[in-house]
Design a protein around this motif. Sequence first.
Motif, PDB file in Angstrom:
ATOM      1  N   MET A   1       0.845  -1.182   0.000  1.00 29.26           N
ATOM      2  CA  MET A   1       0.000   0.000   0.000  1.00 29.26           C
ATOM      3  C   MET A   1       0.882   1.235   0.000  1.00 29.26           C
ATOM      4  O   MET A   1       2.052   1.152  -0.255  1.00 29.26           O
ATOM      5  N   PRO A   2       0.375   2.392   0.304  1.00 27.54           N
ATOM      6  CA  PRO A   2       1.149   3.614   0.175  1.00 27.54           C
ATOM      7  C   PRO A   2       2.352   3.660   1.092  1.00 27.54           C
ATOM      8  O   PRO A   2       2.330   3.161   2.201  1.00 27.54           O
ATOM      9  N   THR A   3       3.373   4.292   0.575  1.00 23.13           N
ATOM     10  CA  THR A   3       4.563   4.457   1.388  1.00 23.13           C
ATOM     11  C   THR A   3       4.702   5.890   1.872  1.00 23.13           C
ATOM     12  O   THR A   3       5.377   6.144   2.846  1.00 23.13           O
ATOM     13  N   ASN A   4       4.085   6.815   1.176  1.00 19.71           N
ATOM     14  CA  ASN A   4       4.180   8.211   1.605  1.00 19.71           C
ATOM     15  C   ASN A   4       2.823   8.684   2.099  1.00 19.71           C
ATOM     16  O   ASN A   4       1.995   9.133   1.348  1.00 19.71           O
ATOM     17  N   ARG A   5       2.607   8.582   3.387  1.00 22.48           N
ATOM     18  CA  ARG A   5       1.323   8.940   3.972  1.00 22.48           C
ATOM     19  C   ARG A   5       1.231  10.433   4.191  1.00 22.48           C
ATOM     20  O   ARG A   5       2.177  11.072   4.596  1.00 22.48           O
ATOM     21  N   ARG A   6       0.071  10.938   3.954  1.00 26.23           N
ATOM     22  CA  ARG A   6      -0.206  12.333   4.276  1.00 26.23           C
ATOM     23  C   ARG A   6      -1.048  12.345   5.528  1.00 26.23           C
ATOM     24  O   ARG A   6      -1.655  11.361   5.894  1.00 26.23           O
ATOM     25  N   THR A   7      -1.099  13.497   6.173  1.00 23.64           N
ATOM     26  CA  THR A   7      -1.939  13.574   7.362  1.00 23.64           C
ATOM     27  C   THR A   7      -3.395  13.538   6.923  1.00 23.64           C
ATOM     28  O   THR A   7      -3.731  14.047   5.862  1.00 23.64           O
ATOM     29  N   PRO A   8      -4.249  12.916   7.730  1.00 23.59           N
ATOM     30  CA  PRO A   8      -5.666  12.856   7.363  1.00 23.59           C
ATOM     31  C   PRO A   8      -6.267  14.248   7.209  1.00 23.59           C
ATOM     32  O   PRO A   8      -5.627  15.249   7.504  1.00 23.59           O
ATOM     33  N   SER A   9      -7.490  14.280   6.799  1.00 20.52           N
ATOM     34  CA  SER A   9      -8.199  15.521   6.494  1.00 20.52           C
ATOM     35  C   SER A   9      -7.957  16.618   7.529  1.00 20.52           C
ATOM     36  O   SER A   9      -7.869  16.368   8.721  1.00 20.52           O
ATOM     37  N   THR A  10      -7.867  17.844   7.041  1.00 18.33           N
ATOM     38  CA  THR A  10      -7.619  18.985   7.927  1.00 18.33           C
ATOM     39  C   THR A  10      -8.907  19.558   8.492  1.00 18.33           C
ATOM     40  O   THR A  10      -8.882  20.611   9.112  1.00 18.33           O
ATOM     41  N   ALA A  11     -10.027  18.881   8.310  1.00 15.73           N
ATOM     42  CA  ALA A  11     -11.317  19.415   8.772  1.00 15.73           C
ATOM     43  C   ALA A  11     -11.343  19.594  10.284  1.00 15.73           C
ATOM     44  O   ALA A  11     -11.834  20.603  10.784  1.00 15.73           O
ATOM     45  N   GLN A  12     -10.834  18.633  11.044  1.00 12.54           N
ATOM     46  CA  GLN A  12     -10.866  18.717  12.507  1.00 12.54           C
ATOM     47  C   GLN A  12     -10.069  19.922  13.018  1.00 12.54           C
ATOM     48  O   GLN A  12     -10.613  20.722  13.773  1.00 12.54           O
ATOM     49  N   PRO A  13      -8.786  20.103  12.659  1.00 10.15           N
ATOM     50  CA  PRO A  13      -8.056  21.270  13.145  1.00 10.15           C
ATOM     51  C   PRO A  13      -8.690  22.586  12.696  1.00 10.15           C
ATOM     52  O   PRO A  13      -8.727  23.546  13.454  1.00 10.15           O
ATOM     53  N   GLN A  14      -9.225  22.617  11.478  1.00 14.26           N
ATOM     54  CA  GLN A  14      -9.859  23.830  10.983  1.00 14.26           C
ATOM     55  C   GLN A  14     -11.091  24.157  11.815  1.00 14.26           C
ATOM     56  O   GLN A  14     -11.341  25.308  12.149  1.00 14.26           O
ATOM     57  N   VAL A 124     -14.571   2.834  -0.754  1.00 12.17           N
ATOM     58  CA  VAL A 124     -13.248   2.367  -0.326  1.00 12.17           C
ATOM     59  C   VAL A 124     -12.211   3.414  -0.691  1.00 12.17           C
ATOM     60  O   VAL A 124     -11.339   3.763   0.112  1.00 12.17           O
ATOM     61  N   TRP A 125     -12.300   3.962  -1.906  1.00 10.81           N
ATOM     62  CA  TRP A 125     -11.363   5.001  -2.332  1.00 10.81           C
ATOM     63  C   TRP A 125     -11.457   6.215  -1.394  1.00 10.81           C
ATOM     64  O   TRP A 125     -10.460   6.754  -0.959  1.00 10.81           O
ATOM     65  N   ARG A 126     -12.672   6.634  -1.060  1.00  9.68           N
ATOM     66  CA  ARG A 126     -12.872   7.773  -0.171  1.00  9.68           C
ATOM     67  C   ARG A 126     -12.283   7.491   1.208  1.00  9.68           C
ATOM     68  O   ARG A 126     -11.641   8.350   1.807  1.00  9.68           O
ATOM     69  N   LEU A 127     -12.477   6.269   1.698  1.00  7.49           N
ATOM     70  CA  LEU A 127     -11.945   5.874   2.998  1.00  7.49           C
ATOM     71  C   LEU A 127     -10.413   5.954   2.992  1.00  7.49           C
ATOM     72  O   LEU A 127      -9.808   6.503   3.909  1.00  7.49           O
ATOM     73  N   LEU A 128      -9.782   5.418   1.942  1.00  3.28           N
ATOM     74  CA  LEU A 128      -8.318   5.435   1.853  1.00  3.28           C
ATOM     75  C   LEU A 128      -7.785   6.854   1.684  1.00  3.28           C
ATOM     76  O   LEU A 128      -6.821   7.253   2.331  1.00  3.28           O
ATOM     77  N   HIS A 129      -8.406   7.595   0.810  1.00  5.34           N
ATOM     78  CA  HIS A 129      -7.895   8.923   0.450  1.00  5.34           C
ATOM     79  C   HIS A 129      -8.211   9.986   1.504  1.00  5.34           C
ATOM     80  O   HIS A 129      -7.326  10.703   1.941  1.00  5.34           O
ATOM     81  N   GLN A 130      -9.469  10.071   1.920  1.00  3.93           N
ATOM     82  CA  GLN A 130      -9.871  11.150   2.814  1.00  3.93           C
ATOM     83  C   GLN A 130      -9.636  10.828   4.280  1.00  3.93           C
ATOM     84  O   GLN A 130      -9.151  11.671   5.027  1.00  3.93           O
ATOM     85  N   ARG A 131      -9.965   9.625   4.700  1.00  5.06           N
ATOM     86  CA  ARG A 131      -9.843   9.318   6.131  1.00  5.06           C
ATOM     87  C   ARG A 131      -8.449   8.870   6.532  1.00  5.06           C
ATOM     88  O   ARG A 131      -7.989   9.182   7.627  1.00  5.06           O
ATOM     89  N   LEU A 132      -7.776   8.116   5.660  1.00  8.28           N
ATOM     90  CA  LEU A 132      -6.431   7.662   5.996  1.00  8.28           C
ATOM     91  C   LEU A 132      -5.352   8.570   5.390  1.00  8.28           C
ATOM     92  O   LEU A 132      -4.197   8.510   5.797  1.00  8.28           O
ATOM     93  N   GLY A 133      -5.724   9.370   4.401  1.00  2.75           N
ATOM     94  CA  GLY A 133      -4.757  10.267   3.778  1.00  2.75           C
ATOM     95  C   GLY A 133      -3.779   9.546   2.861  1.00  2.75           C
ATOM     96  O   GLY A 133      -2.693  10.036   2.606  1.00  2.75           O
ATOM     97  N   TRP A 134      -4.179   8.391   2.339  1.00  2.99           N
ATOM     98  CA  TRP A 134      -3.304   7.632   1.446  1.00  2.99           C
ATOM     99  C   TRP A 134      -3.531   8.061   0.014  1.00  2.99           C
ATOM    100  O   TRP A 134      -4.578   8.575  -0.342  1.00  2.99           O
ATOM    101  N   SER A 135      -2.518   7.859  -0.822  1.00  2.30           N
ATOM    102  CA  SER A 135      -2.623   8.209  -2.238  1.00  2.30           C
ATOM    103  C   SER A 135      -2.344   6.968  -3.084  1.00  2.30           C
ATOM    104  O   SER A 135      -1.845   5.966  -2.592  1.00  2.30           O
TER     105      SER A 135
END
Length: 185
Positions: A1-14, A124-135
Amino acid sequence: MPTNRRTPSTAQPQRLTQEQRRLQAGVLFAQGRSQAEVAQQLGVSRQSAKRWYDRWRQGGAEALRSRGRSGRPPKVTDAQLAEVEQVLLGGALAAGFANDLWTLDRVAEVVKRHTGVRLATTSVWRLLHQRLGWSVQRPERRAKERDEEAIARWVAYEWPRTKKGRAQNRPGSSSSTNRASRSSR
């Protein structure tokens, strides 16, 4: 799976910073500041300051707090998502698949196995991309018969010759329009 993780959605801090700004407005209103002063000091529109003032007058600082995220709660909880993420990080082979390549269908199967929740591939794509921050990570394609020595030889000897182009000292064309061919008749 992804090796370069991004931080999950910025909605909570915002959401937190917006709440802090509203609470600061409540403090300023309590000090007797006008809506225009509050708007200018916090860098918001007068309409926002008026809306906050009305909420503050009706319910105090508590009315300015965030009401949390709106909409339907996610089908996969944060605890379940953490469990699924650990399985995904373990690799597709460890999860019982024939090779170590994750697809959306395979991830959906892992989600169903571990949570009982059935998701469409778009979810599944939304879960991986938005919630986990994977690409998306595509595997590097290489031929199984690849001969590194032959490639190195070609790069060292053939490529420079190919790159140079045709040698300039070769005999000319046999075309009648070419001077070299007319003189050889």
